[in-house]
Design a protein around this motif. Structure first.
Motif, PDB file in Angstrom:
ATOM      1  N   LYS A  14       0.974  -1.263  -0.063  1.00 33.68           N
ATOM      2  CA  LYS A  14       0.156   0.024   0.017  1.00 33.68           C
ATOM      3  C   LYS A  14       0.717   1.216  -0.004  1.00 33.68           C
ATOM      4  N   ARG A  15       2.157   1.232  -0.253  1.00 31.97           N
ATOM      5  CA  ARG A  15       2.929   2.240   0.047  1.00 31.97           C
ATOM      6  C   ARG A  15       2.855   3.442  -0.868  1.00 31.97           C
ATOM      7  N   GLU A  16       2.590   3.109  -2.331  1.00 32.37           N
ATOM      8  CA  GLU A  16       2.548   4.141  -3.149  1.00 32.37           C
ATOM      9  C   GLU A  16       1.388   4.788  -3.038  1.00 32.37           C
ATOM     10  N   GLU A  17       0.285   4.188  -2.623  1.00 34.59           N
ATOM     11  CA  GLU A  17      -1.230   4.744  -2.558  1.00 34.59           C
ATOM     12  C   GLU A  17      -1.165   5.469  -1.269  1.00 34.59           C
ATOM     13  N   LEU A  19       1.577   7.340  -0.102  1.00 31.65           N
ATOM     14  CA  LEU A  19       2.141   8.332  -0.692  1.00 31.65           C
ATOM     15  C   LEU A  19       1.076   9.565  -1.246  1.00 31.65           C
ATOM     16  N   ALA A  20       0.491   8.813  -2.265  1.00 31.21           N
ATOM     17  CA  ALA A  20      -0.376   9.695  -3.080  1.00 31.21           C
ATOM     18  C   ALA A  20      -1.437  10.302  -2.031  1.00 31.21           C
ATOM     19  N   ALA A  21      -2.111   9.536  -1.254  1.00 38.64           N
ATOM     20  CA  ALA A  21      -2.991  10.011  -0.059  1.00 38.64           C
ATOM     21  C   ALA A  21      -2.387  10.863   0.990  1.00 38.64           C
ATOM     22  N   THR A  22      -1.163  10.857   1.230  1.00 39.43           N
ATOM     23  CA  THR A  22      -0.557  11.859   2.032  1.00 39.43           C
ATOM     24  C   THR A  22      -0.147  13.258   1.583  1.00 39.43           C
ATOM     25  N   LYS A  23      -0.129  13.198   0.143  1.00 38.70           N
ATOM     26  CA  LYS A  23       0.246  14.520  -0.573  1.00 38.70           C
ATOM     27  C   LYS A  23      -1.322  15.514  -0.516  1.00 38.70           C
ATOM     28  N   THR A  24      -2.435  14.630  -0.551  1.00 41.31           N
ATOM     29  CA  THR A  24      -3.705  15.344  -0.201  1.00 41.31           C
ATOM     30  C   THR A  24      -3.944  15.784   0.890  1.00 41.31           C
ATOM     31  N   LEU A  25      -3.535  14.807   1.792  1.00 40.76           N
ATOM     32  CA  LEU A  25      -3.677  15.103   3.307  1.00 40.76           C
ATOM     33  C   LEU A  25      -2.846  16.433   3.758  1.00 40.76           C
ATOM     34  N   VAL A  26      -1.760  16.468   3.270  1.00 42.02           N
ATOM     35  CA  VAL A  26      -0.955  17.620   3.624  1.00 42.02           C
ATOM     36  C   VAL A  26      -1.065  18.760   3.166  1.00 42.02           C
ATOM     37  N   ASN A  48       9.082   2.079   4.638  1.00 44.96           N
ATOM     38  CA  ASN A  48       7.613   1.918   5.162  1.00 44.96           C
ATOM     39  C   ASN A  48       7.020   2.299   6.403  1.00 44.96           C
ATOM     40  N   VAL A  49       8.061   3.122   6.907  1.00 44.10           N
ATOM     41  CA  VAL A  49       7.617   3.722   8.279  1.00 44.10           C
ATOM     42  C   VAL A  49       7.868   5.216   8.048  1.00 44.10           C
ATOM     43  N   PHE A  50       6.679   5.975   8.579  1.00 47.37           N
ATOM     44  CA  PHE A  50       6.696   7.423   8.186  1.00 47.37           C
ATOM     45  C   PHE A  50       6.391   7.953   9.691  1.00 47.37           C
ATOM     46  N   MET A  51       6.701   9.605   9.557  1.00 46.56           N
ATOM     47  CA  MET A  51       6.530  10.234  10.975  1.00 46.56           C
ATOM     48  C   MET A  51       5.722  11.468  10.323  1.00 46.56           C
ATOM     49  N   MET A  52       4.411  11.784  10.778  1.00 50.05           N
ATOM     50  CA  MET A  52       4.016  12.923  10.156  1.00 50.05           C
ATOM     51  C   MET A  52       4.051  13.963  11.825  1.00 50.05           C
ATOM     52  N   GLN A  79      -6.849   3.113   7.743  1.00 49.76           N
ATOM     53  CA  GLN A  79      -7.181   1.803   8.368  1.00 49.76           C
ATOM     54  C   GLN A  79      -6.941   0.607   7.542  1.00 49.76           C
ATOM     55  N   THR A  80      -7.005   0.765   6.146  1.00 46.19           N
ATOM     56  CA  THR A  80      -6.640  -0.366   5.267  1.00 46.19           C
ATOM     57  C   THR A  80      -5.332  -0.403   4.973  1.00 46.19           C
ATOM     58  N   ALA A  81      -4.674   0.522   4.971  1.00 43.36           N
ATOM     59  CA  ALA A  81      -3.172   0.602   4.730  1.00 43.36           C
ATOM     60  C   ALA A  81      -2.122   0.446   5.757  1.00 43.36           C
ATOM     61  N   LEU A  82      -2.414   0.553   6.780  1.00 45.26           N
ATOM     62  CA  LEU A  82      -1.255   0.442   8.013  1.00 45.26           C
ATOM     63  C   LEU A  82      -0.952  -0.857   8.407  1.00 45.26           C
TER      64      LEU A  82
END
Length: 93
Positions: A14-17, A19-26, A48-52, A79-82
């Motif tokens: 789910k990594r690429e999906e 990253l795309a979702a976080t662009k919209t969120l940010v 595969n580990v990120f910090m917001m 909820q589906t990607a973590l």
């Protein structure tokens, strides 16, 4: 000011999906009233580990953010990607 750190470990598939979702969120979060900064960082040890890391003027800004459409959409996706439960900590400055 309130700082929030959210550690997210993503399923590799789910990594690429993610990253795309976080662009919209940010982008949406940075445009909100009361946002000071909103940044995503990738671990130097595990791709595969990120910090917001978020900084907000006050609790009211956080509450408004938590009810925003872009945040709600990201939470539903996450909820589906973590791979592990979200680890969130808040700090008062």
């Amino acid at each position: 000011m309130i700082a929030i750190e959210a550690k997210l470990e993503v399923q590799p598939a789910k990594r690429e999906e993610f990253l795309a979702a976080t662009k919209t969120l940010v982008a949406g979060s940075r445009a909100e009233a009361g946002n000071i900064s909103y940044d995503l960082f990738q671990s130097t040890e595990d791709e595969n580990v990120f910090m917001m890391i978020e900084k907000w003027e006050d609790q009211a800004a956080i509450e408004a953010h938590n009810t925003s459409a872009h945040f709600g959409q990201f939470v539903a996706f996450a909820q589906t990607a973590l791979a592990k439960p979200l680890d969130v900590q808040s700090f008062q400055a």
